[in-house]
Design a protein around this motif. Structure first.
Motif, PDB file in Angstrom:
ATOM      1  N   ASN A 178       0.828  -1.210   0.000  1.00  0.00           N
ATOM      2  CA  ASN A 178       0.000   0.000   0.000  1.00  0.00           C
ATOM      3  C   ASN A 178       0.866   1.265   0.000  1.00  0.00           C
ATOM      4  OD1 ASN A 178      -2.459  -1.374  -0.088  1.00  0.00           O
ATOM      5  ND2 ASN A 178      -2.519  -1.600   2.148  1.00  0.00           N
ATOM      6  N   THR A 179       1.501   1.507  -1.138  1.00  0.00           N
ATOM      7  CA  THR A 179       2.430   2.621  -1.255  1.00  0.00           C
ATOM      8  C   THR A 179       1.882   3.695  -2.195  1.00  0.00           C
ATOM      9  OG1 THR A 179       3.693   1.789  -3.152  1.00  0.00           O
ATOM     10  CG2 THR A 179       4.300   0.942  -0.982  1.00  0.00           C
ATOM     11  N   VAL A 180       2.135   4.948  -1.860  1.00  0.00           N
ATOM     12  CA  VAL A 180       1.809   6.091  -2.705  1.00  0.00           C
ATOM     13  C   VAL A 180       3.119   6.818  -2.991  1.00  0.00           C
ATOM     14  CG1 VAL A 180       0.583   8.291  -2.907  1.00  0.00           C
ATOM     15  CG2 VAL A 180      -0.525   6.341  -1.778  1.00  0.00           C
ATOM     16  N   ARG A 181       3.551   6.797  -4.254  1.00  0.00           N
ATOM     17  CA  ARG A 181       4.825   7.404  -4.618  1.00  0.00           C
ATOM     18  C   ARG A 181       4.701   8.923  -4.656  1.00  0.00           C
ATOM     19  NH1 ARG A 181       9.101   4.816  -7.772  1.00  0.00           N
ATOM     20  NH2 ARG A 181      10.740   6.356  -8.062  1.00  0.00           N
ATOM     21  N   ASN A 205      10.668  10.929  -7.574  1.00  0.00           N
ATOM     22  CA  ASN A 205      11.445   9.983  -8.376  1.00  0.00           C
ATOM     23  C   ASN A 205      12.637   9.422  -7.621  1.00  0.00           C
ATOM     24  OD1 ASN A 205       9.930   9.922 -10.693  1.00  0.00           O
ATOM     25  ND2 ASN A 205      11.143  11.427 -11.801  1.00  0.00           N
ATOM     26  N   SER A 206      12.936  10.002  -6.476  1.00  0.00           N
ATOM     27  CA  SER A 206      14.099   9.541  -5.710  1.00  0.00           C
ATOM     28  C   SER A 206      13.720   8.460  -4.704  1.00  0.00           C
ATOM     29  CB  SER A 206      14.759  10.725  -4.988  1.00  0.00           C
ATOM     30  OG  SER A 206      13.847  11.407  -4.164  1.00  0.00           O
ATOM     31  N   GLY A 207      12.583   7.791  -4.930  1.00  0.00           N
ATOM     32  CA  GLY A 207      12.227   6.625  -4.133  1.00  0.00           C
ATOM     33  C   GLY A 207      11.436   6.910  -2.877  1.00  0.00           C
ATOM     34  N   GLU A 208      10.802   8.050  -2.790  1.00  0.00           N
ATOM     35  CA  GLU A 208      10.019   8.377  -1.603  1.00  0.00           C
ATOM     36  C   GLU A 208       8.556   7.961  -1.791  1.00  0.00           C
ATOM     37  OE1 GLU A 208      11.661  12.400   0.238  1.00  0.00           O
ATOM     38  OE2 GLU A 208      11.456  12.515  -1.937  1.00  0.00           O
ATOM     39  N   TYR A 209       8.013   7.330  -0.755  1.00  0.00           N
ATOM     40  CA  TYR A 209       6.626   6.879  -0.740  1.00  0.00           C
ATOM     41  C   TYR A 209       6.017   7.177   0.627  1.00  0.00           C
ATOM     42  CZ  TYR A 209       7.733   3.853  -4.810  1.00  0.00           C
ATOM     43  OH  TYR A 209       8.116   3.361  -6.041  1.00  0.00           O
ATOM     44  N   VAL A 210       4.705   7.261   0.647  1.00  0.00           N
ATOM     45  CA  VAL A 210       3.943   7.087   1.883  1.00  0.00           C
ATOM     46  C   VAL A 210       3.496   5.642   1.864  1.00  0.00           C
ATOM     47  CG1 VAL A 210       1.932   7.789   3.225  1.00  0.00           C
ATOM     48  CG2 VAL A 210       3.163   9.491   1.850  1.00  0.00           C
ATOM     49  N   HIS A 211       3.915   4.838   2.873  1.00  0.00           N
ATOM     50  CA  HIS A 211       3.634   3.407   2.767  1.00  0.00           C
ATOM     51  C   HIS A 211       3.462   2.750   4.141  1.00  0.00           C
ATOM     52  CE1 HIS A 211       7.626   1.969   4.066  1.00  0.00           C
ATOM     53  NE2 HIS A 211       8.147   2.951   3.338  1.00  0.00           N
ATOM     54  N   ASN A 261      -3.540   2.820   8.362  1.00  0.00           N
ATOM     55  CA  ASN A 261      -3.504   4.163   7.787  1.00  0.00           C
ATOM     56  C   ASN A 261      -3.019   4.134   6.341  1.00  0.00           C
ATOM     57  OD1 ASN A 261      -4.493   5.847   9.866  1.00  0.00           O
ATOM     58  ND2 ASN A 261      -2.547   5.678  10.970  1.00  0.00           N
ATOM     59  N   ALA A 262      -2.094   3.226   6.014  1.00  0.00           N
ATOM     60  CA  ALA A 262      -1.622   3.107   4.632  1.00  0.00           C
ATOM     61  C   ALA A 262      -2.745   2.656   3.715  1.00  0.00           C
ATOM     62  CB  ALA A 262      -0.457   2.126   4.558  1.00  0.00           C
ATOM     63  N   LYS A 263      -3.557   1.715   4.199  1.00  0.00           N
ATOM     64  CA  LYS A 263      -4.702   1.252   3.390  1.00  0.00           C
ATOM     65  C   LYS A 263      -5.692   2.392   3.190  1.00  0.00           C
ATOM     66  CE  LYS A 263      -7.220  -1.965   1.357  1.00  0.00           C
ATOM     67  NZ  LYS A 263      -8.437  -1.209   1.032  1.00  0.00           N
ATOM     68  N   TRP A 264      -5.965   3.159   4.235  1.00  0.00           N
ATOM     69  CA  TRP A 264      -6.892   4.290   4.087  1.00  0.00           C
ATOM     70  C   TRP A 264      -6.317   5.314   3.122  1.00  0.00           C
ATOM     71  CZ3 TRP A 264      -6.716   9.516   4.499  1.00  0.00           C
ATOM     72  CH2 TRP A 264      -7.935  10.205   4.510  1.00  0.00           C
ATOM     73  N   PHE A 265      -5.021   5.589   3.227  1.00  0.00           N
ATOM     74  CA  PHE A 265      -4.410   6.638   2.417  1.00  0.00           C
ATOM     75  C   PHE A 265      -4.422   6.272   0.939  1.00  0.00           C
ATOM     76  CE2 PHE A 265      -0.888   9.416   0.956  1.00  0.00           C
ATOM     77  CZ  PHE A 265      -1.364  10.616   1.450  1.00  0.00           C
ATOM     78  N   ILE A 266      -4.067   5.058   0.591  1.00  0.00           N
ATOM     79  CA  ILE A 266      -4.045   4.671  -0.818  1.00  0.00           C
ATOM     80  C   ILE A 266      -5.457   4.640  -1.393  1.00  0.00           C
ATOM     81  CG2 ILE A 266      -4.148   2.157  -0.499  1.00  0.00           C
ATOM     82  CD1 ILE A 266      -2.124   1.891  -2.776  1.00  0.00           C
ATOM     83  N   ASP A 267      -6.447   4.266  -0.568  1.00  0.00           N
ATOM     84  CA  ASP A 267      -7.830   4.211  -1.039  1.00  0.00           C
ATOM     85  C   ASP A 267      -8.441   5.595  -1.216  1.00  0.00           C
ATOM     86  OD1 ASP A 267      -7.778   1.461  -1.092  1.00  0.00           O
ATOM     87  OD2 ASP A 267      -8.827   1.201   0.823  1.00  0.00           O
TER      88      ASP A 267
END
Length: 406
Positions: free
Chosen positions: A316-319, A322-328, A353-359
């Motif tokens: 459950n990642t949100v990019r 480009n330097s590899g940063e995600y909210v995950h 919280n990751a599931k809520w954020f990606i959704d």
């Protein structure tokens, strides 16, 4: 559609004035009228530019037809060699002038047929031809974002329009003049060239929520420089969704999610720990670039067996760069989330919280991080909002931007 970013017209007025001083072009015939009248009616004169049999005419040159001593009844500009179709045009309110709209095809011959009539009913007809400049090749749009594959065409309020061409563009003014953005709500925006193949559009401030947007790349026949001409037109329609802006501080260790100005979620987080490896999360206005159920993360520049190496599967990642940063999702750091920074540079949140954020995230949603010593670079992913408006305009080929109803 609503509102349109408009460009200044080329020297149509001056050319129209010049038409009054040139002789009739092409083959002209006069018919009709009442022979019993004394004196005989003076037939309307028709002027055409480009002149008859002109060659090497630029594809974006305006075809002008003017009637003197009468009004135009019909004007047709059609391709008779090297292309198909006709050039559309618009007639002035008084019926004395007609001008073309759009661009002609390169390496083509066009025939101009016009009919005018004077007050006595005498009809004048004229026919002329002109040929456009020859092409050395074509260019086309290689990619256009947002796209249905990426976003479903409903995007966040920070989403830019991004065009990549398959060839280098050196005549940026001609190309940019033919990139039209129309909106259902008033928007002030501008294009920005990152390099000779890449041009992006963003508003001065975030898009208004629930705005409909149409992008028209009217590039067929447009000069791109070096003898290259646009191969085809492209159109893109998308919609801006609700306004959702997430702000996070590496000092308070929380993300605050606001939707249409109202707080809808407070999320404890852990950001980059810094240290000898300089694992800093970048500060700045990030945009959600992708939503990925599963992502394999590998330490950048560090091989297996070396200190600091890691390779892990993350869910459950949100990019956001480009330097590899995600909210995950980071179940291993839940104890530090909300209290300390322990990550390799990503924004760690709990699995729930990751599931809520990606959704609940749209591509193009702003995610603003503060509190770190490393600034997000404007070209690191979609860091477009890292440049202020003055900086953004610096790399636009057209300096005047207005909005008005289409």
């Amino acid at each position: 559609m609503g509102h349109a970013i408009r460009r200044s017209a080329r020297g149509v007025g001056a050319l129209a004035l010049a038409l009054l001083t040139v002789s009739c072009s092409g083959t002209t015939a006069v018919r009709g009228g009442d022979a019993s009248q004394t004196p005989e009616p003076v037939a309307a004169a028709i002027r055409v530019a480009p002149l008859d049999r002109a060659t090497g005419v630029p594809t974006d040159a305006t075809v002008l037809v003017a009637a003197q001593g009468g009004t135009l009844q019909k004007v047709v500009v059609r391709a008779v060699k090297g292309a198909r179709g006709s050039l559309p045009g618009i007639l002035s309110a008084d019926g004395t002038q007609w001008r073309s709209r759009g661009t002609a095809a390169p390496g083509a011959t066009y025939e101009v047929s016009a009919t005018a009539v004077n007050e006595a009913g005498a009809v004048t007809e004229t026919t002329s031809t002109f040929s456009t400049v020859k092409s050395k090749g074509t260019f086309a749009i290689e990619s256009l974002l947002p796209s249905e594959d990426l976003t479903g065409l409903t995007v966040g309020v920070g989403m830019p329009v991004m065009i990549t061409f398959d060839r280098e563009i050196t005549d940026r003014v001609s190309v940019e003049r033919n990139l039209l953005v129309s909106t259902s709500k008033p928007v002030l925006g501008a294009w920005h060239w990152f390099d000779s193949r890449t041009v992006h559009f963003r508003p001065k401030t975030f898009w208004p929520a629930h705005t409909k947007v149409r992008v028209e790349a009217r590039l067929a026949g447009v000069h791109g420089g070096g003898g290259l001409y646009g191969a085809a037109n492209r159109t893109l329609d998308f919609r801006v969704g609700r306004s959702q802006i997430t702000r996070g501080s590496t000092l308070t260790h929380h993300l605050i999610v606001r939707r249409d100005g109202r707080v809808v979620r407070r999320i404890p987080m852990s950001a980059g720990k810094g240290g000898v490896w300089k694992y800093h999360t970048t500060s700045g206005v990030h945009l959600a670039m992708s939503r990925e159920p599963v992502t394999i993360m590998v330490s950048p520049g560090i091989g297996p067996g070396s200190p600091g190496y890691y390779r892990m599967t993350v869910y459950n990642t949100v990019r956001i760069s480009n330097s590899g940063e995600y909210v995950h999702s980071a179940p291993w750091s839940v104890g530090s989330q909300g209290a300390a920074n322990v990550s390799h540079g990503c924004v760690n949140v709990s699995p729930a919280n990751a599931k809520w954020f990606i959704d609940n995230t749209l591509i193009g949603d702003p995610i603003i991080i503060t509190g770190t010593p490393r600034r997000l670079e404007p070209t690191n992913g979609w860091g477009h909002w890292q440049e202020d408006w003055k900086q953004w305009l610096k790399w636009s080929s057209l300096k005047h931007f207005t909005t008005e109803k289409a």
